[in-house]
Design an enzyme around this catalytic site. Structure first.
Site, PDB file in Angstrom:
ATOM      1  N   TRP A 346      -0.989  -2.114  10.598  1.00 59.31           N
ATOM      2  CA  TRP A 346       0.109  -1.165  10.400  1.00 59.31           C
ATOM      3  C   TRP A 346       0.406  -0.971   8.919  1.00 59.31           C
ATOM      4  O   TRP A 346       1.120  -0.039   8.544  1.00 59.31           O
ATOM      5  CB  TRP A 346       1.352  -1.642  11.142  1.00 59.31           C
ATOM      6  N   ASP A 347      -0.146  -1.839   8.071  1.00 58.74           N
ATOM      7  CA  ASP A 347       0.048  -1.730   6.631  1.00 58.74           C
ATOM      8  C   ASP A 347      -0.260  -0.323   6.137  1.00 58.74           C
ATOM      9  O   ASP A 347       0.403   0.195   5.229  1.00 58.74           O
ATOM     10  CB  ASP A 347      -0.866  -2.711   5.889  1.00 58.74           C
ATOM     11  N   GLU A 488       7.224 -11.791  12.197  1.00 55.30           N
ATOM     12  CA  GLU A 488       6.248 -12.528  12.991  1.00 55.30           C
ATOM     13  C   GLU A 488       6.584 -14.005  13.138  1.00 55.30           C
ATOM     14  O   GLU A 488       5.781 -14.771  13.689  1.00 55.30           O
ATOM     15  CB  GLU A 488       4.854 -12.323  12.394  1.00 55.30           C
ATOM     16  N   LYS A 597      10.495 -13.845   8.564  1.00 54.93           N
ATOM     17  CA  LYS A 597       9.332 -13.867   7.687  1.00 54.93           C
ATOM     18  C   LYS A 597       9.389 -12.710   6.698  1.00 54.93           C
ATOM     19  O   LYS A 597       9.033 -12.854   5.529  1.00 54.93           O
ATOM     20  CB  LYS A 597       8.053 -13.787   8.516  1.00 54.93           C
ATOM     21  N   GLN A 598       9.845 -11.553   7.177  1.00 60.05           N
ATOM     22  CA  GLN A 598       9.818 -10.337   6.364  1.00 60.05           C
ATOM     23  C   GLN A 598      10.854  -9.355   6.888  1.00 60.05           C
ATOM     24  O   GLN A 598      11.499  -9.598   7.907  1.00 60.05           O
ATOM     25  CB  GLN A 598       8.430  -9.707   6.434  1.00 60.05           C
TER      26      GLN A 598
END
Length: 765
Positions: A346-347, A488, A597-598
């Protein structure tokens, strides 16, 4: 021109930094990526040459990956019987420089051999942006203390592996005219022929030098050995030109191996005739045409590193995109290393695609066409999981490979067992990410041809998937259970906010475009091939559960997140190495904590900006920012942009600098496996979407700049609805110039509607 703002430098040789420099100084052109390994070999190096789209599966128990192709760089150099190596003798004046303006890599050193003999060596290298099949090298050796006998060995080394996995069978090796070397290799499973052809010539003080040559072949290797004398103060120049062609190249489709060999030889002769200087000049001119004279981002900052970082980002964004072939996409490590096996995530849609949408829309379209061409695999995955429509793979490779996510990863710190990788099974937001990429491209470009051929079908098929994926709940609503969201650290959660909001949006978008196309021949043609159930989309979109903001404005990241244990994260927020929380807890334990995580909910709010009030935006920033560790390189740019939106200029700039330092910073191991492609796209987003304030909000073009205090002016270019617009932002004014002038552009600037025809000059208070 400030040269320091163009050149990435390594001022001293450090064997511990070999992998990092090979990655961040890599060269390429979208067709191939070449790690910046030195000509001489060292323990700990990670030499690599990767050709886009040439995936191979080493064994049925492993997933496919981009194979590490033959090494064409290596040169063994003996000077008066002593092998040139920076680990022997002594050296001074060492410097390696990657010039972003020209794409040329230059290394020079004064080396004193163990015997005391002194030499100056210069190494130059270009991967042509003009001719994507060509690599050019030039080495200059000047003995300073006495004459020298030089022995050189170089050729094509097909003994390379991917961390031990050999992806090639041995093929033909040929010498033509005792000059041109050629090696053929074929991937073991995907059956792709690689043809490497190379030419070496020597010059003394700029004049061709006739040298006795010894030619040799070894297993998976072909090389030439040269011996010559060079007098004190004279310069021996070695020029090596290499071309690479594969049977996957579009112009080689259907060709026999022998035909590719013949083509490769003739092509090499043409390239070699230009010489290093001619090839370097061509490539530099192409860099100017495509990037630096076309779509540069320039900043007047008190910190010159900011400009260098933006050029670093644009350089890598140019060389990572396979603009030549819509059957290919961008890997998470681009073409700079073995990391993530060259797979697409998906980046691309979330972090890299906006750059191409606004600066190189033709490349953006090609990347989106890749998603369309991979629809059969997405449909197959949906069908295999009991759904309909298109469920896109979490990790994608070649069009027919389908899901290629590995099943296991690193070891569990507590149990010692391999940690299962669940992303390929349950991180399903990729399907709406693909839809978002299609929509953003369309909103920015107005490319109706793309939509008619590809875009509408992608949107309809992803909506059909979501309609089939929703589950009935006891509350009478529809839910999406057992998924992984962008964070994640949380596996198998129910009603992930990011996933649910975007699934509903995807359904609504499909309904909007169905209505738009009603009674058209295009919709009739699509209905013949697809199951387009508007009533089902409408029914499901109405009933899907989306976690609404609480009274305090906070949106629950998932059904259980806000009830998890809250711990002091100070230690991990100030960490020097990402993922340090795994030194204290295993994955299951982290899943029971309020730690991200993000960016997750905050990414949702940024991407769906029109759907949330400023109060909700602020509440979620205050709640989730302290709980986010940025253990993914994809996180910092989102927080940088939102920090600017919150009015915290210092925090925004600090996050921008942290994003820049993921690859360019002092951590010697941060980039061993390759650069962080999504994060590099994020650097551009920080500057243009964040500080420059250019956004697509609800499909409308908006400009609301927020320059940091230390930036006096930011200038960038954006293609908006078919018009190339130059945008200059300073503390006192915003200037927009329509350089195309074939149409007008409607744009909201600082809350006011404007129509750009030729030029706008807006004074700021």
């Amino acid at each position: 021109m400030k040269r320091d703002e163009w050149i990435l430098k390594e001022d001293g040789f450090n064997p511990m930094a070999l992998g990092k420099c090979e990655s961040i100084m890599c060269q390429g052109n979208g067709y191939l990526g070449l790690r910046a390994a030195t000509e001489e070999r060292y323990i700990g190096e990670r030499r690599g040459l990767f050709i886009a789209g040439t995936f191979n599966q080493f064994h049925e128990s492993e997933v496919c990956e981009l194979p590490n192709a033959a090494d064409c760089l290596e040169m063994g150099i003996d000077l008066n019987g002593e092998t040139f190596s920076l680990l022997s003798g002594t050296f001074k004046d060492y410097q390696r420089e990657l010039d972003f303006e020209t794409g040329e890599l230059h290394r020079h050193v004064e080396w004193t051999a163990p015997s005391g003999d002194v030499y100056v060596l210069h190494f130059y290298r270009v991967v042509s942006l003009q001719n994507i099949h060509t690599i050019a090298q030039r080495v200059e050796i000047t003995p300073l203390s006495s004459h020298a006998t030089v022995k050189l060995s170089t050729g094509i080394n097909g003994q390379m592996t991917n961390s031990g996995s050999q992806h090639f069978s041995e093929g033909a090796k040929r010498f033509y005219d005792r000059r041109y070397m050629q090696l053929v290799q074929t991937t073991t499973q995907s059956n792709i022929d690689f043809v490497f052809t190379t030419d070496v010539k020597l010059l003394e003080n700029g004049k061709a030098k006739k040298v006795d040559t010894h030619i040799a072949m070894d297993r998976r290797k072909i090389f030439s050995a040269f011996t010559t004398d060079i007098s004190k103060g004279s310069t021996l120049t070695i020029e090596k030109i290499t071309t690479i062609h594969t049977s996957r190249d579009k112009n080689m489709d259907g060709c026999e191996t022998a035909e590719i060999q013949a083509f490769g030889l003739e092509h090499l002769k043409v390239q070699a005739a230009l010489g290093y200087a001619g090839l370097a000049k061509q490539s530099a001119e192409t860099w100017q045409k495509l990037v630096w004279h076309n779509i540069p981002v320039t900043v007047d900052s008190k910190n010159p590193h900011h400009q260098l970082a933006l050029r670093f980002a644009q350089y890598h964004l140019q060389i990572m995109a396979p603009a030549h072939d819509n059957r290919m996409n961008i890997g998470a490590k681009a073409l700079s290393g073995e990391g993530y096996k060259g797979h697409t995530f998906w980046d691309t849609e979330i972090f890299a695609l906006p750059y191409y949408i606004f600066t190189q829309p033709n490349t953006a379209r090609s990347l989106e066409e890749y998603r369309y061409l991979s629809l059969p695999g997405a449909r197959e995955k949906a069908k295999g999981n009991g759904y309909t429509g298109a469920q896109f793979p979490w990790e994608s490779a070649w069009l027919t490979d389908g899901e290629v996510t590995p099943l296991f990863g690193a070891a569990d710190i507590v149990t010692g067992l391999p940690i299962p990788i669940l992303t390929g099974l349950i991180e399903i937001h990729i399907s709406c990410d693909v839809c978002l990429g299609v929509w953003q491209y369309y909103m920015a470009t107005g490319d109706e041809d793309f939509m008619e051929k590809y875009g509408y079908e992608l949107i309809f098929e992803t909506a059909t998937f979501w309609a089939s994926r929703l589950e009935d709940g006891a509350d009478g609503l529809l839910h999406i259970n057992n998924v992984i969201g962008p964070d994640e650290y949380k596996d198998g959660v129910d009603d992930d906010a990011f996933t649910n909001y975007f699934a509903r949006w995807n359904l609504h978008l499909a309904m909007e475009y169905y209505d738009k196309l009603k009674d058209t021949p295009l919709l009739a043609r699509l209905q013949e091939r697809l199951t387009l159930d508007y009533d089902k989309w409408a029914e499901k979109a109405e009933k899907i559960y989306v976690p609404a903001p609480r009274e305090d404005g906070v949106i629950p990241q998932n059904r259980t997140f806000l009830g998890l244990k809250d711990i002091d994260l100070t230690k991990y927020k100030t960490q020097k190495q990402v993922g340090s929380i795994y030194n204290d807890f295993n994955h299951e334990q982290i899943g029971e904590m309020q730690v991200c995580k993000q960016a997750d909910v905050l990414l949702l709010i940024l991407l769906m900006e029109a759907a949330f009030t400023p109060e909700v935006k602020r509440a979620n920033w205050n709640y989730y920012e302290p709980r986010t560790l940025h253990d993914s390189s994809l996180s910092l740019s989102t927080h940088c942009i939102l920090a600017g939106d919150m009015g915290d200029d210092d925090e925004a700039l600090a996050l921008f600098e942290r994003a820049c330092n993921i690859d360019m910073g002092p951590n010697l191991q941060s980039s061993n496996d390759g650069v962080h492609a999504g994060s590099i796209g994020g650097i551009w987003q920080c500057a243009v979407l964040g500080f420059g304030g250019l956004r697509l909000v609800g499909g409308q073009i908006r400009l609301a700049p927020k320059l940091p205090e230390s930036w006096d002016k930011l200038t960038f270019y954006a293609w908006l609805r078919g018009q190339k617009v130059k945008i200059e932002v300073s503390k006192t004014e915003i200037i927009l110039e329509n350089e195309t002038k074939t149409a007008t552009v409607e744009i909201e600037i600082n809350g006011n509607q404007h129509v750009l025809t030729d030029m706008l000059n807006i004074k700021l208070k």
